[in-house]
Design an enzyme around this catalytic site. Structure first.
Site, mmCIF file in Angstrom:
data_model
loop_
_atom_site.group_PDB
_atom_site.id
_atom_site.type_symbol
_atom_site.label_atom_id
_atom_site.label_comp_id
_atom_site.label_asym_id
_atom_site.label_seq_id
_atom_site.Cartn_x
_atom_site.Cartn_y
_atom_site.Cartn_z
ATOM 1 N N ASP A 109 0.983 -1.079 0.190
ATOM 2 C CA ASP A 109 0.067 0.075 0.089
ATOM 3 C C ASP A 109 0.837 1.150 0.049
ATOM 4 O O ASP A 109 1.735 1.467 0.973
ATOM 5 C CB ASP A 109 -0.706 0.004 1.327
ATOM 6 C CG ASP A 109 -1.831 1.157 1.275
ATOM 7 O OD1 ASP A 109 -1.487 2.016 0.557
ATOM 8 O OD2 ASP A 109 -2.995 1.100 1.842
ATOM 9 N N ASP A 131 -7.249 5.124 -9.164
ATOM 10 C CA ASP A 131 -8.665 4.771 -8.869
ATOM 11 C C ASP A 131 -9.286 5.936 -8.064
ATOM 12 O O ASP A 131 -8.809 6.747 -7.330
ATOM 13 C CB ASP A 131 -8.485 3.659 -7.898
ATOM 14 C CG ASP A 131 -8.222 2.389 -8.270
ATOM 15 O OD1 ASP A 131 -8.171 2.091 -9.647
ATOM 16 O OD2 ASP A 131 -7.683 1.379 -7.549
HETATM 17 C C1 LIG Z 1 -6.801 2.244 -12.487
HETATM 18 S S1 LIG Z 1 -5.347 1.143 -12.040
HETATM 19 C C2 LIG Z 1 -4.092 2.133 -13.078
HETATM 20 C C3 LIG Z 1 -2.842 1.190 -13.357
HETATM 21 C C4 LIG Z 1 -1.658 1.847 -14.273
HETATM 22 N N1 LIG Z 1 -1.290 3.193 -13.607
HETATM 23 C C5 LIG Z 1 -2.260 2.057 -15.613
HETATM 24 O O1 LIG Z 1 -2.302 3.318 -16.028
HETATM 25 O O2 LIG Z 1 -2.545 0.930 -16.197
HETATM 26 C C6 LIG Z 1 -4.821 1.944 -10.366
HETATM 27 C C7 LIG Z 1 -4.003 1.222 -9.791
HETATM 28 O O3 LIG Z 1 -3.610 1.773 -8.554
HETATM 29 C C8 LIG Z 1 -3.598 0.689 -7.572
HETATM 30 N N2 LIG Z 1 -3.473 1.275 -6.192
HETATM 31 C C9 LIG Z 1 -4.808 1.831 -5.553
HETATM 32 N N3 LIG Z 1 -4.679 2.274 -4.454
HETATM 33 C C10 LIG Z 1 -3.311 1.891 -4.068
HETATM 34 C C11 LIG Z 1 -2.505 1.964 -2.949
HETATM 35 N N4 LIG Z 1 -3.054 2.551 -2.025
HETATM 36 N N5 LIG Z 1 -1.326 1.431 -3.109
HETATM 37 C C12 LIG Z 1 -0.663 1.074 -4.315
HETATM 38 N N6 LIG Z 1 -1.490 0.798 -5.492
HETATM 39 C C13 LIG Z 1 -2.679 1.317 -5.311
HETATM 40 C C14 LIG Z 1 -4.567 -0.459 -7.993
HETATM 41 O O4 LIG Z 1 -4.029 -1.840 -7.337
HETATM 42 C C15 LIG Z 1 -4.451 -0.285 -9.660
HETATM 43 O O5 LIG Z 1 -3.551 -1.287 -10.250
#
Ligand SMILES: C[S@@+](CC[C@H](N)C(=O)[O-])C[C@H]1O[C@@H](n2cnc3c(N)ncnc32)[C@H](O)[C@@H]1O
Length: 227
Positions: A109, A131
């Site tokens: 995280d 997200d």
């Molecule tokens: C909509 S995806 C976009 C992935 C990538 N940046 C792309 O453009 O393909 C958002 C990503 O953020 C990650 N994510 C969300 N909250 C997070 C956190 N607190 N720590 C690490 N990763 C996180 C999710 O697991 C997901 O893979």
């Protein structure tokens, strides 16, 4: 990920122990939460045995863009952080199949791992399609928040930039307002924000949002030089 924004299953490429050791760190949330100071500092030396600041992608997902850049820019190092095991297994598969020597991933995280970002360790930071955590009660889970700006202010090397890209208008405007209210940062462009995003490869998220006709917006920040 917010309901209604899932874009299909990612194949499960569980890495071999060798690939895991080469490419993937895993920091469990409950350990980070209780004993964050016991984790190593994420310096270029620790990650890449190098003194040169690295490119950081926060929420790198399946790492498509980061792997592409690592292949195209062999003189630089690339580090992706994400929560999702399956996405990172995919990223590791991609990196290992391409034999990339200059990329690593951390499954954690990012909000809990922020204190381990080392001072002046990041040459460029990317936050692509984060997200939106649509329900108001989930907004505190958004990655772009004051704690991230605090940590990056220390972690960004002097000339480093932070690029933020989103397809979600409400989230984008909230992130922009937060950035504009922070006197430690300035935008690198005269316009309030920029339209579109033309990376060398489009991730599956970007392809999906563009197919759905969603407008993509971006802004880029640098550390304010008059601090
Ligand atoms: C909509 S995806 C976009 C992935 C990538 N940046 C792309 O453009 O393909 C958002 C990503 O953020 C990650 N994510 C969300 N909250 C997070 C956190 N607190 N720590 C690490 N990763 C996180 C999710 O697991 C997901 O893979």
């Amino acid at each position: 990920m917010s309901k209604g924004r899932r874009i299909g299953r990612i194949p499960n490429y569980e890495p071999t122990p060798e690939r895991r050791a080469r490419y993937l760190l895993h920091w469990e949330a409950r350990h980070l939460f209780h004993t964050v100071e016991e984790f190593p500092l994420l310096t270029p030396e620790f990650l890449f045995n190098s003194s040169a600041p690295f490119v950081l992608e926060i929420g790198c997902g399946t790492g498509e863009l980061l792997c592409q850049r690592a292949a195209a820019e062999p003189e630089r190092n690339f580090f992706g952080i994400d929560l999702s095991r399956r996405s990172l297994y995919y990223a590791v598969h991609h990196a290992a199949e391409a034999g990339l020597p200059n990329i690593r991933f951390l499954r954690a995280d990012v909000l809990l791992a922020l204190p381990r970002l080392a001072p002046a360790s990041v040459a460029e930071a990317l936050l692509l399609f984060p997200d939106p955590n649509l329900a108001a009660r989930h907004h505190k889970r958004r990655v772009f928040q004051p704690a991230l700006l605090d940590a990056l202010h220390t972690a960004l090397a002097p000339a480093a930039r932070l690029l933020v890209v989103s397809d979600d208008e409400a989230l984008f405007m909230d992130m922009l307002a937060l950035a504009e209210a922070d006197p430690r940062y300035c935008k690198t462009h005269a316009a309030r924000f920029l339209e579109g995003f033309e990376p060398p490869v489009r991730t599956r998220f970007q392809r999906t949002w563009e197919r759905q006709g969603r407008a993509i917006r971006r802004f880029e920040l640098a550390r304010e030089s008059r601090e």
